[in-house]
Each structure stands twice: as C-alpha cells, then as structure tokens.
Design a protein around this motif. Structure first.
Motif, PDB file in Angstrom:
ATOM      1  N   LEU A   1     -26.204   3.147  -4.918  1.00 40.83           N
ATOM      2  CA  LEU A   1     -26.104   3.823  -3.626  1.00 40.83           C
ATOM      3  C   LEU A   1     -25.346   2.976  -2.620  1.00 40.83           C
ATOM      4  CD1 LEU A   1     -29.708   5.356  -3.314  1.00 40.83           C
ATOM      5  CD2 LEU A   1     -27.565   6.533  -3.891  1.00 40.83           C
ATOM      6  N   GLY A   2     -25.598   1.675  -2.592  1.00 41.46           N
ATOM      7  CA  GLY A   2     -24.884   0.801  -1.659  1.00 41.46           C
ATOM      8  C   GLY A   2     -23.394   0.778  -1.923  1.00 41.46           C
ATOM      9  N   ALA A   3     -23.003   0.672  -3.225  1.00 41.35           N
ATOM     10  CA  ALA A   3     -21.581   0.672  -3.564  1.00 41.35           C
ATOM     11  C   ALA A   3     -20.937   1.991  -3.198  1.00 41.35           C
ATOM     12  CB  ALA A   3     -21.403   0.375  -5.049  1.00 41.35           C
ATOM     13  N   ALA A   4     -21.667   3.105  -3.408  1.00 43.32           N
ATOM     14  CA  ALA A   4     -21.106   4.421  -3.084  1.00 43.32           C
ATOM     15  C   ALA A   4     -20.901   4.575  -1.582  1.00 43.32           C
ATOM     16  CB  ALA A   4     -22.023   5.527  -3.615  1.00 43.32           C
ATOM     17  N   VAL A   5     -21.893   4.139  -0.785  1.00 46.01           N
ATOM     18  CA  VAL A   5     -21.772   4.261   0.674  1.00 46.01           C
ATOM     19  C   VAL A   5     -20.608   3.423   1.187  1.00 46.01           C
ATOM     20  CG1 VAL A   5     -22.902   3.733   2.863  1.00 46.01           C
ATOM     21  CG2 VAL A   5     -24.190   4.860   1.040  1.00 46.01           C
ATOM     22  N   LEU A   6     -20.517   2.177   0.708  1.00 41.77           N
ATOM     23  CA  LEU A   6     -19.421   1.317   1.162  1.00 41.77           C
ATOM     24  C   LEU A   6     -18.064   1.891   0.763  1.00 41.77           C
ATOM     25  CD1 LEU A   6     -20.848  -2.246   0.391  1.00 41.77           C
ATOM     26  CD2 LEU A   6     -20.612  -1.135   2.616  1.00 41.77           C
ATOM     27  N   ALA A   7     -17.977   2.474  -0.449  1.00 47.57           N
ATOM     28  CA  ALA A   7     -16.708   3.045  -0.891  1.00 47.57           C
ATOM     29  C   ALA A   7     -16.312   4.251  -0.047  1.00 47.57           C
ATOM     30  CB  ALA A   7     -16.800   3.437  -2.364  1.00 47.57           C
ATOM     31  N   VAL A   8     -17.288   5.098   0.285  1.00 47.08           N
ATOM     32  CA  VAL A   8     -16.983   6.270   1.108  1.00 47.08           C
ATOM     33  C   VAL A   8     -16.557   5.856   2.507  1.00 47.08           C
ATOM     34  CG1 VAL A   8     -17.973   8.310   2.189  1.00 47.08           C
ATOM     35  CG2 VAL A   8     -18.463   7.819  -0.209  1.00 47.08           C
ATOM     36  N   VAL A   9     -17.261   4.881   3.101  1.00 47.27           N
ATOM     37  CA  VAL A   9     -16.910   4.408   4.444  1.00 47.27           C
ATOM     38  C   VAL A   9     -15.512   3.797   4.439  1.00 47.27           C
ATOM     39  CG1 VAL A   9     -17.483   2.728   6.229  1.00 47.27           C
ATOM     40  CG2 VAL A   9     -19.292   4.086   5.172  1.00 47.27           C
ATOM     41  N   SER A  10     -15.216   3.008   3.394  1.00 48.44           N
ATOM     42  CA  SER A  10     -13.881   2.404   3.293  1.00 48.44           C
ATOM     43  C   SER A  10     -12.815   3.482   3.164  1.00 48.44           C
ATOM     44  CB  SER A  10     -13.840   1.457   2.098  1.00 48.44           C
ATOM     45  OG  SER A  10     -12.538   0.947   1.899  1.00 48.44           O
ATOM     46  N   TRP A  11     -13.089   4.515   2.362  1.00 52.92           N
ATOM     47  CA  TRP A  11     -12.119   5.599   2.196  1.00 52.92           C
ATOM     48  C   TRP A  11     -11.899   6.359   3.503  1.00 52.92           C
ATOM     49  CZ3 TRP A  11     -13.401  10.842   2.787  1.00 52.92           C
ATOM     50  CH2 TRP A  11     -12.382  11.746   2.495  1.00 52.92           C
ATOM     51  N   TYR A  12     -12.969   6.614   4.244  1.00 49.08           N
ATOM     52  CA  TYR A  12     -12.868   7.394   5.467  1.00 49.08           C
ATOM     53  C   TYR A  12     -12.027   6.682   6.521  1.00 49.08           C
ATOM     54  CZ  TYR A  12     -14.269  10.258   9.461  1.00 49.08           C
ATOM     55  OH  TYR A  12     -14.253  11.086  10.563  1.00 49.08           O
ATOM     56  N   ASN A  13     -12.046   5.354   6.510  1.00 46.70           N
ATOM     57  CA  ASN A  13     -11.333   4.591   7.532  1.00 46.70           C
ATOM     58  C   ASN A  13     -10.013   4.012   7.019  1.00 46.70           C
ATOM     59  OD1 ASN A  13     -13.269   4.228  10.036  1.00 46.70           O
ATOM     60  ND2 ASN A  13     -14.538   4.054   8.199  1.00 46.70           N
ATOM     61  N   THR A  14      -9.590   4.444   5.849  1.00 48.10           N
ATOM     62  CA  THR A  14      -8.312   3.978   5.292  1.00 48.10           C
ATOM     63  C   THR A  14      -7.308   5.119   5.309  1.00 48.10           C
ATOM     64  OG1 THR A  14      -9.436   2.404   3.846  1.00 48.10           O
ATOM     65  CG2 THR A  14      -7.168   2.971   3.290  1.00 48.10           C
ATOM     66  N   GLY A  15      -6.126   4.844   5.784  1.00 49.40           N
ATOM     67  CA  GLY A  15      -5.071   5.844   5.811  1.00 49.40           C
ATOM     68  C   GLY A  15      -3.711   5.177   5.840  1.00 49.40           C
ATOM     69  N   TYR A  16      -2.698   5.954   5.606  1.00 46.72           N
ATOM     70  CA  TYR A  16      -1.339   5.422   5.646  1.00 46.72           C
ATOM     71  C   TYR A  16      -0.434   6.442   6.314  1.00 46.72           C
ATOM     72  CZ  TYR A  16      -0.126   8.640   1.861  1.00 46.72           C
ATOM     73  OH  TYR A  16       0.090   9.764   1.110  1.00 46.72           O
ATOM     74  N   GLN A  17       0.638   5.971   6.897  1.00 48.13           N
ATOM     75  CA  GLN A  17       1.645   6.837   7.493  1.00 48.13           C
ATOM     76  C   GLN A  17       2.993   6.146   7.459  1.00 48.13           C
ATOM     77  OE1 GLN A  17       0.108   5.598  11.961  1.00 48.13           O
ATOM     78  NE2 GLN A  17       1.025   7.582  11.692  1.00 48.13           N
ATOM     79  N   VAL A  18       4.031   6.953   7.332  1.00 50.26           N
ATOM     80  CA  VAL A  18       5.403   6.461   7.369  1.00 50.26           C
ATOM     81  C   VAL A  18       5.950   6.759   8.752  1.00 50.26           C
ATOM     82  CG1 VAL A  18       7.696   6.618   6.356  1.00 50.26           C
ATOM     83  CG2 VAL A  18       5.675   6.873   4.908  1.00 50.26           C
ATOM     84  N   VAL A  19       6.265   5.693   9.483  1.00 48.81           N
ATOM     85  CA  VAL A  19       6.785   5.813  10.846  1.00 48.81           C
ATOM     86  C   VAL A  19       8.178   5.205  10.873  1.00 48.81           C
ATOM     87  CG1 VAL A  19       6.418   5.277  13.277  1.00 48.81           C
ATOM     88  CG2 VAL A  19       4.451   5.642  11.770  1.00 48.81           C
ATOM     89  N   GLY A  20       9.183   6.034  11.015  1.00 48.68           N
ATOM     90  CA  GLY A  20      10.551   5.523  11.001  1.00 48.68           C
ATOM     91  C   GLY A  20      10.831   4.859   9.674  1.00 48.68           C
ATOM     92  N   ARG A  21      11.117   3.585   9.688  1.00 51.35           N
ATOM     93  CA  ARG A  21      11.370   2.803   8.476  1.00 51.35           C
ATOM     94  C   ARG A  21      10.265   1.785   8.270  1.00 51.35           C
ATOM     95  NH1 ARG A  21      16.547   3.034   6.438  1.00 51.35           N
ATOM     96  NH2 ARG A  21      16.666   0.843   5.928  1.00 51.35           N
ATOM     97  N   GLU A  22       9.042   2.181   8.563  1.00 56.79           N
ATOM     98  CA  GLU A  22       7.864   1.356   8.347  1.00 56.79           C
ATOM     99  C   GLU A  22       6.793   2.161   7.614  1.00 56.79           C
ATOM    100  OE1 GLU A  22       7.567  -1.942  11.958  1.00 56.79           O
ATOM    101  OE2 GLU A  22       6.250  -0.196  11.931  1.00 56.79           O
ATOM    102  N   LEU A  23       6.069   1.471   6.762  1.00 58.71           N
ATOM    103  CA  LEU A  23       4.854   2.024   6.175  1.00 58.71           C
ATOM    104  C   LEU A  23       3.678   1.310   6.816  1.00 58.71           C
ATOM    105  CD1 LEU A  23       3.322   3.731   4.074  1.00 58.71           C
ATOM    106  CD2 LEU A  23       3.513   1.770   2.513  1.00 58.71           C
ATOM    107  N   ARG A  24       2.774   2.074   7.438  1.00 56.45           N
ATOM    108  CA  ARG A  24       1.627   1.492   8.126  1.00 56.45           C
ATOM    109  C   ARG A  24       0.346   1.852   7.387  1.00 56.45           C
ATOM    110  NH1 ARG A  24       3.394   2.727  14.434  1.00 56.45           N
ATOM    111  NH2 ARG A  24       5.194   1.313  14.432  1.00 56.45           N
ATOM    112  N   ILE A  25      -0.460   0.844   7.147  1.00 55.97           N
ATOM    113  CA  ILE A  25      -1.728   0.997   6.451  1.00 55.97           C
ATOM    114  C   ILE A  25      -2.845   0.710   7.442  1.00 55.97           C
ATOM    115  CG2 ILE A  25      -3.091   0.325   4.446  1.00 55.97           C
ATOM    116  CD1 ILE A  25      -0.385   1.467   3.742  1.00 55.97           C
TER     117      ILE A  25
END
Length: 458
Positions: free
Chosen positions: A65-89
C-alpha cells in the motif's frame, strides 16, 4: 491520449497557454511493482519464521500500500511539456522541481521497453544531452505510440534549422502534441540497412574466451569434487557463483542484441535490439564521434568482426552501460561492415585505409605488436590500428576532433618517439602509438588543420 492539466503559471511564451502532459495511468502500477519486488526480496525466510505468517503478511500489505500510494502521488505530480525548443519535466510534491532541457543539446533519444512494459503495451523514453553525466529525463511510462511520436518531435525540434530560417518553435508556442497512430503500433524503422541473424549471434558468443574455457572449468570442478569426496555448502556456492559470473557476460550480450536491426531514417540511425528488454535508439549521424572495428581472435576463423560507435553525450560513468548506443554491428562479415560504415561516414572504405606502421626502433617498446600498429589519414577520417590478439581499427571524422595531444614517455624520449592522441567529445578518441617524433608533430599539426577546416564546412 493521456489527460491534460493546466500549467502552473510558467508558460513558454508571454500570453500563451501551455499544457502539460501526464504519463500513462498505468505508470504507478509498474513503478510500484518494481519497488515491491526489491523490498519483498529483502524480506528473508528468517523474518517469516520469527514473526509468523500473519505479521509477515501484514508487513507485506503495508509495504504494498505504501509503494502504491507513493507511486500514485509521484505520477500525479509528474508531467512534461514541450515549450519552444525546450523539454520541461515537472515533478515533486513538497519540493517542486522543473527541469528544462534545451533540445539543441540533444544527442540521442531511445525508446526502451522492459519486460513489464512489453506486457502492458508501454515504453520508456530516455534522452541523452551534451555534457550529461547520466540519462536525462526518463519519461516512464508512455504508450508506444506516444513515445515514438514524442521522440520524432523532439528530434525534429533538435535538428539544425536552415540557414537564415528561424528555428522551429522559437517564435511561438509548440503545436499541440497529438499522435494519430494505433495505440500499440511499433515505431517506424526507416530504410533497413542490416539485420543480424540470431544464429550468428549465438555462435559468436560461443566463440568467446568465457564460453570456450567453460567446459575446462566444469571438468576441473568435477575432478575436485570427485577427489575430495564431499564439499561444503560455501565451496559449492562459491563455485556456482564464479561459473555464473563467467557465463553472464555472453548471455547478457545475446539477450541485449537479440533481433538486432539497423536502419536509417533520413540523417539518423535507428537501432532496435533486445529480447527481455527491447530498445529503439535513434542517433543523429552528425553526433557520431568515432567508429571502432574489432576482430576478436576466435572470430577470425569465420571472418567475423563487430562495429561500435561513440556518440557525444554518453559518458563512461553511465550507470546502465546498455543504454549507450555503442552497437553498430554486433557480428558480421567485412562486406557488411563496409556497407554500414559507408552509410555512417560516406566515402570511407575500411579495406583501403592508408595505415603505416611506426618506425623500426619502436620494436623496443612493442616487440610483438609493432607490425600490427598503424595510423594514417584519408580525406574524411583519421584512422589507427592496434591489438595483437584482438585486432582493432578506429576511425575519427575530422569534424569531431576536440583536441590533439602529443605525449612522450621516458622511454619514448630516448627513442625519439611520441604518441598522438586525437580526442573527441565521445570519450576515447584514437591514438597513434610510437610514431617518429617529427612525424608525430607533423601529424598533430595536420589533424588540427583538417579539424578546423571540417568544422567550418559544417
């Protein structure tokens, strides 16, 4: 297409609304599964015998349960976007962190599919950038289609803009990312260059010192066991561990290079390989620093060799050495190697490299290998040859030279010899060993001049 959510106020251009993409919803499952295997493996049977099955099951449940909660929280706050000629994580919960990766510094992009990712139809995207000490921004996990389309988009933005034309994405926001292929489609392979037969791959690893000497090791162990009559547990375990360590390297090479396919997609190489973990690596041709040709001793009876390349941005300290795109041809014959080298370095013919040996007095430093050593210049590359039992040839394009060094040791000074090192951004470069001192300085000057001229023409 993964869900989108609004930005946190940091947009790529004033007055534009950028959208961040989340990873695939199954990413927490794969991350927690990998962590769970490691943790449960650390719980020994002695723990089960001490605390009993009930408490042991409770501990495992809490860990899951602890590993699952931490993985979900990490996924929810992780994202990426391409801005101009940059990749932002974007990542982090209490401490938010945003990494901006300029795509102009992008060296190579690979799509990796570990076993769990293959079973769920997902992939991991890894980037290599100039000066990076390790793989940057591993986006784990995306659908295969999304990873392939994002890789293509990043490489397109990282490409050199035409002279006088603005770079794509500099004057405005990048267009929305929307892959259109089917969800489980494999990435395009470009124009096929060569496919290594799995049978040749297996035979090549049987013709290695580890596999060749393994039967003698088994006979030695059996003789020791029969003479002693009995062995302790420690002796048996140590012997099995040593034998497994010997066999592990050729087995790993077979698994890594299984179904090896090489293709060319415009000005990029596309490398696909792997059995338990498939990799699709894309390497821009202008990032190739050196090409190494190796003839192992036992392979010469079949006329086989292997090709390796160095790519800028990959360091020798990379934790996962398998992620380095250094395989150009795991095993093959000379005509195949010549055709592949001609694709990567047009105009270079492996069979006609003008390699001259060092002077006769160099035999005092290399009594057995002096006739094997060689160095020479062609119109496109600097080439050197070395190795007595395992023959090696390294070619370096002039445009990839970073520096040229002339080095003399104490014995070389007495014999009026010197070694010329041609350094590249990829690491090892090439070295012309034990050349005449005057020839060494002339060779260094010529390399510097040709390197400057080649870089001006790019």
């Amino acid at each position: 297409m993964p869900p989108q959510y609004p930005p946190d106020g940091w947009s790529g251009q004033p007055g534009t609304a950028q959208t961040r993409q989340r990873l695939h919803p199954l990413s927490p499952v794969l991350h927690s599964a990998r962590s769970l295997v490691v943790v449960i493996a650390g719980l020994s049977w002695s723990t089960l015998s001490r605390v009993g099955f009930g408490w042991f099951a409770a501990m495992v449940t809490v860990i899951v349960l602890g590993a699952a909660v931490l993985a979900v929280v990490s996924w929810y706050n992780t994202g990426y976007q391409v801005v101009g000629r940059e990749l932002r994580i974007h990542e982090g919960l209490l401490w938010r962190r945003t990494r901006a990766i300029p795509l102009e510094r992008l060296q190579a992009v690979e799509v990796v599919r570990p076993l769990l990712a293959q079973l769920t139809g997902l992939a991991e995207l890894r980037l290599e950038v100039v000066g990076g000490g390790k793989t940057e921004a591993p986006l784990a996990f995306l659908s295969v289609t999304e990873a392939s389309a994002l890789r293509q988009r990043l490489l397109s933005l990282a490409g050199r803009p035409p002279a006088g034309a603005p770079a794509a994405g500099v004057t405005g926001a990048a267009p929305p990312y929307a892959p259109t292929a089917t969800p489980n489609a494999e990435p395009s392979t470009g124009r096929p260059l060569h496919s290594v037969r799995n049978q040749d791959l297996l035979v090549s690893q049987l013709l290695t010192p580890q596999a060749f000497l393994l039967p003698f090791g088994v006979v030695f162990v059996a003789a020791q066991f029969l003479s002693e009559g009995t062995w302790s547990f420690i002796a048996v375990a140590s012997t099995l561990t040593a034998m497994a360590g010997i066999v592990l390297q050729p087995v790993r090479r077979v698994l890594d290079d299984w179904q090896f396919q090489l293709a060319r997609d415009d000005d990029r190489l596309r490398i696909r390989n792997g059995l338990l973990e498939t990799r699709v690596q894309t390497v821009p041709l202008h990032r190739v620093q050196t090409i190494g040709v190796t003839w192992p001793l036992l392979w010469r009876f079949k006329g086989w060799l292997r090709l390796r390349l160095e790519v800028a941005g990959y360091t020798a300290g990379e934790p996962d050495q398998r992620s380095r795109p250094d395989r150009l041809l795991p095993v093959g014959d000379l005509p195949t190697a010549e055709a592949i080298v001609a694709e990567v370095l047009p105009g270079v013919d492996l069979s006609s490299l003008p390699l001259t040996p060092p002077p006769e007095r160099a035999r005092w430093l290399n009594p057995l290998s002096r006739r094997v050593l060689g160095a020479g210049l062609t119109e496109q590359v600097f080439a050197v040859r070395s190795g007595l039992l395992t023959r090696q040839v390294t070619v370096v394009p002039y445009a990839r030279l970073q520096s040229v060094r002339v080095v003399q040791g104490p014995l070389q000074r007495r014999l009026r010899l010197a070694t010329v090192h041609a350094d590249t951004a990829g690491g090892a470069g090439a070295a012309a060993v034990d050349r005449d001192l005057a020839e060494a300085w002339a060779l260094a000057a010529e390399l510097s001049a040709r390197g400057h001229a080649a870089r001006r023409q790019e």
